[in-house]
Design a protein around this motif. Sequence first.
Motif, short mmCIF file in Angstrom:
data_model
loop_
_atom_site.label_atom_id
_atom_site.label_comp_id
_atom_site.label_asym_id
_atom_site.label_seq_id
_atom_site.Cartn_x
_atom_site.Cartn_y
_atom_site.Cartn_z
N ALA A 1 4.39 4.11 -17.59
CA ALA A 1 2.68 4.21 -16.27
C ALA A 1 1.41 4.22 -16.89
CB ALA A 1 3.16 5.86 -15.16
N PRO A 2 0.98 3.41 -16.39
CA PRO A 2 -0.64 3.64 -16.86
C PRO A 2 -1.55 3.23 -16.65
CG PRO A 2 0.31 1.33 -16.00
CD PRO A 2 1.45 1.75 -15.54
N LEU A 3 -1.27 4.62 -15.31
CA LEU A 3 -1.90 5.59 -15.10
C LEU A 3 -0.86 6.71 -13.50
CD1 LEU A 3 -4.50 3.29 -12.34
CD2 LEU A 3 -5.04 4.61 -13.65
N PRO A 4 -1.51 8.00 -13.86
CA PRO A 4 -0.13 8.62 -13.31
C PRO A 4 -0.40 8.46 -11.68
CG PRO A 4 -2.74 9.89 -14.79
CD PRO A 4 -2.64 8.48 -14.00
N VAL A 5 0.74 8.90 -11.25
CA VAL A 5 2.09 8.37 -10.14
C VAL A 5 0.75 9.41 -8.99
CG1 VAL A 5 3.67 8.83 -8.45
CG2 VAL A 5 4.09 7.81 -11.58
N GLU A 6 -0.12 10.16 -9.02
CA GLU A 6 -0.34 11.33 -8.77
C GLU A 6 -1.59 10.64 -7.83
OE1 GLU A 6 0.30 12.46 -11.52
OE2 GLU A 6 2.50 13.52 -11.42
N LEU A 7 -2.09 9.20 -9.03
CA LEU A 7 -3.45 8.74 -8.50
C LEU A 7 -3.31 7.71 -7.71
CD1 LEU A 7 -5.45 8.39 -12.02
CD2 LEU A 7 -5.83 9.81 -9.92
N GLY A 8 -1.65 7.45 -6.91
CA GLY A 8 -1.37 6.17 -6.21
C GLY A 8 -2.22 5.93 -5.20
N PRO A 9 -2.35 7.61 -4.43
CA PRO A 9 -3.06 7.28 -2.89
C PRO A 9 -4.47 7.10 -2.92
CG PRO A 9 -1.82 9.47 -2.50
CD PRO A 9 -1.59 8.57 -4.50
N PHE A 10 -5.56 7.35 -3.95
CA PHE A 10 -6.24 6.95 -4.37
C PHE A 10 -6.34 5.79 -4.88
CE2 PHE A 10 -5.98 11.29 -5.22
CZ PHE A 10 -6.78 11.77 -4.91
N LEU A 11 -5.41 5.30 -5.38
CA LEU A 11 -5.85 3.78 -5.46
C LEU A 11 -5.30 2.77 -4.37
CD1 LEU A 11 -6.13 1.73 -7.44
CD2 LEU A 11 -3.64 1.97 -8.39
N SER A 12 -4.39 3.25 -3.81
CA SER A 12 -3.92 2.49 -2.73
C SER A 12 -5.75 2.45 -1.76
CB SER A 12 -3.12 3.18 -1.62
OG SER A 12 -2.90 2.54 -0.51
N SER A 13 -6.11 3.75 -1.46
CA SER A 13 -7.83 3.89 -1.00
C SER A 13 -8.59 2.71 -1.37
CB SER A 13 -8.03 5.12 -0.60
OG SER A 13 -9.23 5.40 -0.14
N ALA A 14 -8.68 2.56 -2.55
CA ALA A 14 -9.90 1.83 -3.60
C ALA A 14 -9.60 0.66 -3.00
CB ALA A 14 -9.26 2.22 -5.15
N TYR A 15 -8.57 0.21 -3.36
CA TYR A 15 -7.27 -1.65 -2.76
C TYR A 15 -7.84 -1.70 -1.65
CZ TYR A 15 -5.05 -3.39 -7.28
OH TYR A 15 -5.01 -3.11 -8.17
N PHE B 1 0.82 -1.29 -0.15
CA PHE B 1 -0.29 0.41 0.30
C PHE B 1 1.11 1.23 0.43
CE2 PHE B 1 -3.31 -3.06 1.82
CZ PHE B 1 -3.86 -3.27 0.22
N LYS B 2 1.81 1.38 0.90
CA LYS B 2 3.23 1.78 0.36
C LYS B 2 3.46 2.62 -0.52
CE LYS B 2 5.44 5.39 2.70
NZ LYS B 2 4.79 6.84 1.80
N ASP B 3 3.71 1.53 -1.30
CA ASP B 3 4.18 1.81 -2.59
C ASP B 3 3.44 2.07 -3.32
OD1 ASP B 3 7.28 0.70 -1.89
OD2 ASP B 3 6.82 -1.59 -3.12
N LEU B 4 2.11 2.03 -3.70
CA LEU B 4 0.93 2.15 -4.08
C LEU B 4 0.51 3.67 -3.84
CD1 LEU B 4 -1.76 -0.15 -4.34
CD2 LEU B 4 -1.22 0.51 -6.27
N GLU B 5 0.90 4.13 -2.59
CA GLU B 5 0.22 5.38 -2.76
C GLU B 5 1.65 6.74 -3.45
OE1 GLU B 5 0.48 5.94 1.34
OE2 GLU B 5 -2.05 4.89 1.31
N ASP B 6 3.02 5.69 -3.04
CA ASP B 6 3.50 7.08 -3.55
C ASP B 6 4.68 6.81 -5.44
OD1 ASP B 6 5.20 7.38 -0.75
OD2 ASP B 6 6.33 5.68 -0.35
N PHE B 7 4.86 5.59 -5.81
CA PHE B 7 4.35 5.29 -6.81
C PHE B 7 3.62 4.73 -8.01
CE2 PHE B 7 8.68 3.81 -4.40
CZ PHE B 7 8.53 4.67 -4.17
N GLY B 8 2.55 5.18 -7.91
CA GLY B 8 1.30 4.46 -8.08
C GLY B 8 1.62 2.70 -8.67
N LEU B 9 1.21 2.40 -9.58
CA LEU B 9 0.87 1.28 -10.48
C LEU B 9 2.66 0.42 -10.89
CD1 LEU B 9 -2.01 0.30 -12.49
CD2 LEU B 9 -1.65 -0.43 -9.90
N GLY B 10 3.31 1.75 -10.79
CA GLY B 10 4.82 1.78 -11.08
C GLY B 10 4.96 1.93 -13.01
#
Length: 98
Positions: free
Chosen positions: A58-72, A42-51
Amino acid sequence: RDAGFAKTLLSIHLEGETQNRPLELVTVSADALFEFPSVEFFKDLEDFGLGLDNQGEAPLPVELGPFLSSAYRALLNVLALPLSPLGSEGLLEEQVSE
């Protein structure tokens, strides 16, 4: 870290937040070998998104990492756990009643 799944989940999660109607999830235990992601995941998702994908993009912008972590986290918060004799009495009673 499937980009298609992540995009779909993120879209639904963000739509629910903007509508002030959190996504209501119903899950099933379909894989007895499923391992919950670690705190580091989850920390990696927040910091780096999907990589980066195989093409180095990057399949998704890194800025969406915290939102993606929250969704997961929202998805995994309600993930059905298999019946286990090692579970708490309350959990076992709930699983049996369902």
